[in-house]
Scaffold this motif. Structure first.
Motif: not given
Length: 154
Positions: A45, A47-48, A50, A104, A106-109, A115
């Motif tokens: 995934q 995250l940042y 995004r 920020n 960012h997507n949350s894990p 991470v």
């Protein structure tokens, strides 16, 4: 006449290099030495930044944060192969486990994810669109799967 022949050879060389590098993904594929790198592992995934984020401050375009569930295999050589709209190929470090704050927004894990952070070897400049390709850096494979895209601001 000598100048004309030099220009012809230079043009042929440039065309050959361009043709060699444009075999897939409309010219955005990074040439590798082996087979394609495939897809990131299941549960990977971004995250940042995004995916499709715009106006990322250039001072924040120094690293990428991702998550994986299950965790990436220890001792891997995974990284990202970025391609910028300016034509630069600023490779990244391999993924390192990360426990600090993430810029920020960012997507949350996903719950239970590990991470990771990977750093660009040099900062991305302003007004650049960056495609992030999945790469298994130790294999010499050809990155061809885009895991995310972002654009830097002024």
């Amino acid at each position: 006449m000598k100048k004309s022949i030099g220009f012809i050879f230079a043009g042929l060389l440039a065309a050959g290099i361009t043709a060699g590098c444009n075999s897939n993904n409309n010219g955005t594929t990074i040439p590798g030495q082996g087979s394609n790198c495939g897809n990131p592992p299941s549960g990977f995934q971004l995250l940042y930044p995004r995916d499709n984020a715009g106006h990322i401050p250039p001072q924040n375009a120094v690293a990428v944060w991702v998550a994986a569930k299950p965790a990436l295999v220890v001792g891997n050589s995974y990284d990202l192969a970025p391609v910028t709209s300016g034509g630069a190929l600023p490779t990244t470090s391999t993924f390192a486990t990360y426990n600090g704050p993430i810029p920020n927004p960012h997507n949350s894990p996903a719950p239970g994810s590990t991470v990771y952070q990977t750093n660009f070897l040099y900062p991305i400049g302003p007004l650049q669109t960056v495609q992030l390709f999945w790469n298994d850096g130790g294999t010499g494979c050809n990155p061809n799967v885009i895991v995310g895209t972002f654009t830097t601001g002024q």
